[in-house]
Design an enzyme around this catalytic site. Sequence first.
Site, PDB file in Angstrom:
ATOM      1  N   LYS A 166     -56.155 -38.992 -23.930  1.00  0.00           N
ATOM      2  CA  LYS A 166     -55.802 -37.672 -23.420  1.00  0.00           C
ATOM      3  C   LYS A 166     -56.381 -36.605 -24.337  1.00  0.00           C
ATOM      4  O   LYS A 166     -56.390 -36.778 -25.568  1.00  0.00           O
ATOM      5  CB  LYS A 166     -54.274 -37.560 -23.367  1.00  0.00           C
ATOM      6  CG  LYS A 166     -53.723 -36.275 -22.773  1.00  0.00           C
ATOM      7  CD  LYS A 166     -52.195 -36.321 -22.744  1.00  0.00           C
ATOM      8  CE  LYS A 166     -51.577 -35.084 -22.128  1.00  0.00           C
ATOM      9  NZ  LYS A 166     -50.101 -35.151 -22.096  1.00  0.00           N
TER      10      LYS A 166
ATOM     11  N   SER B 137     -47.992 -34.386 -17.487  1.00  0.00           N
ATOM     12  CA  SER B 137     -49.237 -33.748 -17.845  1.00  0.00           C
ATOM     13  C   SER B 137     -50.393 -34.730 -18.098  1.00  0.00           C
ATOM     14  O   SER B 137     -51.548 -34.321 -18.047  1.00  0.00           O
ATOM     15  CB  SER B 137     -49.041 -32.874 -19.081  1.00  0.00           C
ATOM     16  OG  SER B 137     -48.729 -33.657 -20.209  1.00  0.00           O
TER      17      SER B 137
ATOM     18  N   SER C 143     -44.336 -36.820 -19.446  1.00  0.00           N
ATOM     19  CA  SER C 143     -45.778 -36.674 -19.220  1.00  0.00           C
ATOM     20  C   SER C 143     -46.598 -37.954 -19.303  1.00  0.00           C
ATOM     21  O   SER C 143     -47.785 -37.935 -18.962  1.00  0.00           O
ATOM     22  CB  SER C 143     -46.360 -35.644 -20.190  1.00  0.00           C
ATOM     23  OG  SER C 143     -46.063 -34.344 -19.762  1.00  0.00           O
TER      24      SER C 143
END
Lengths: 96, 487
Positions: free
Chosen positions: B81, B156, B180
């Site tokens: 990420k 997210s 997330s």
Amino acid sequence: MADTPRIDIEHVAKLARLALTPEEKAVFGSQLAGILQRVEALGRVDVNGVEPSAHAAAVNNVWREDAARAGLPVADALRNAPAQRDHMVVVPKVVE
Amino acid sequence: MAVPLHFQSLAELAECLAKREISSVELTRAVIARTEAVEPSVRAFNSRDAADALAQAEASDARRASGQSRGPLEGIPIGLKDVIAVKDQPLTASSRMLADFISPYDGTVTTRLRGAGAVLWGRLNCDEFAMGSSTENSAFHPTSNPWDLTRVPGGSSGGSSAALAAGEAIATLGSDTGGSIRQPAALCGVVGLKPTYGLVSRFGLVAYASSLDQIGPMTRTVEDAAILLGAIAGHDERDSTSLRTEIPDYRAELAGRRGPWRIGIPREYFGAGLDPEVAAAVERAVEHYRGLGCEVRPVSLPHTEHCLDTYYIIATAEASSNLARYDGIRYGHRSTKAKDIVDLYFQSRAEGFGAEVKRRIILGTYVLSSGYYDAFYLRAQKVRTLIRRDFLNAFRDVDVLLTPTSPIPAFKLGEKSDPLAMYLCDIYTIGVNLAGLPAISVPCGFTGAGLPVGFQLIGRPLAEADLLSAANAYDQVHAWGRKTPRL
């Protein structure tokens, strides 16, 4: 709880060092009023005698050996500076 | 037909690599080729460096050839990420503020993945500064759900879940502050684990809410999650909240710890707002555990209704403080329109941050401001104590809690424009972060429209071995995460 869940958006934006457009002030103002109205429900929870938690499981007094070691090289630390000169970050004039 | 390399599990590929049936270069090439083929429609990556990945793969093959293999991650392409620092690669947090930022160092999880021989592959899209539940808050572009390109991948960590589901990485890392990792895992049909707070170092993670943030694995199987967690977990002196605890061999423990587990069903997690198809799929998972001889009993977490409010006070307060560092001076976006140095802060932040980030900074600044601190922030910290107490009380009678991960399956891109409606996506995941507990989302089927559903298992603090073992007792039979979308 506070009586009226209204955000003085200009004041708070100033505290946050954030320039907002008139449209942003209007939209955020009404959205945040809705959110505050919701979170007011916390005022109904009985928290008498309850300790606050800053962390789920606090770890206190964390120490490491006070030993000298290399930091980030200057060139690496300045690599992302928007403006630099002579190993320093350049900023607008602070004192006239 | 054999499963293509890019859709195999980490464990399978580790075995193929160990037997020299394939090389890391072959595997990495396959993942790169797959990415080039599907990325125009999925858009999971913010950036990727194929030459760098292939160089890492060559180095991995050379290590293996000389008998220096570093374990099961040796030669496996893993996506990160774009909030985790990788030296000399971009680190944007999907924000204009950091659009040109190049990381000067590796985060601790990055260092550990390198040490385990992994091939670091790409910077994965997410909501800006990890704030959101759909990845639509990325300043660069939205990401599509590989199971239905008109829908969100969750957030997210939506780039991490979408890349994995689309075969663009063998495993990925996400970060989880209020759900997330778990929510996008559920929406994309993969496994996602949020570790106990403090188990995985946050050094080199772009901070959102420091008392809630944790990095964790996203994988196709629970076994893969056990392998990846083992590589990144453990004490780090560069994170003062990092716990000193023994890290077991999570993968070996999968087989060692057999139930039956006492499973608690929190009644507050099955109320209004839960999609009936999600509820039915989760109920079938509960039946599976009953069939294994597990005792299933209802439990109550009475402060559940206050989790969302508590979270949005604590998380935004911490965010407003953490994001104060973005002032346009030492790094990040600097406005060219400012009149003086103070105006430089105002303008750089106005230009660098997107709407959701600004909203949270404003709310967080407000709840910390003079006159409101006690009523909002301090009170929320006290309710946080009660929320954690609820969970610990429940764990006196049960070993794990089983809930839906998300109340709804993947929704349409652009469907949720109201921030409060978006916040409700995290209603079943947020309590876990406030309490600092480990939890895993396991895929458990599909809706009639073909959208993935996941259930969540929540464990006691630092009981990851038990949690993974219980999750594996379902996943090794059903293996929904092995299903692949048609792209």
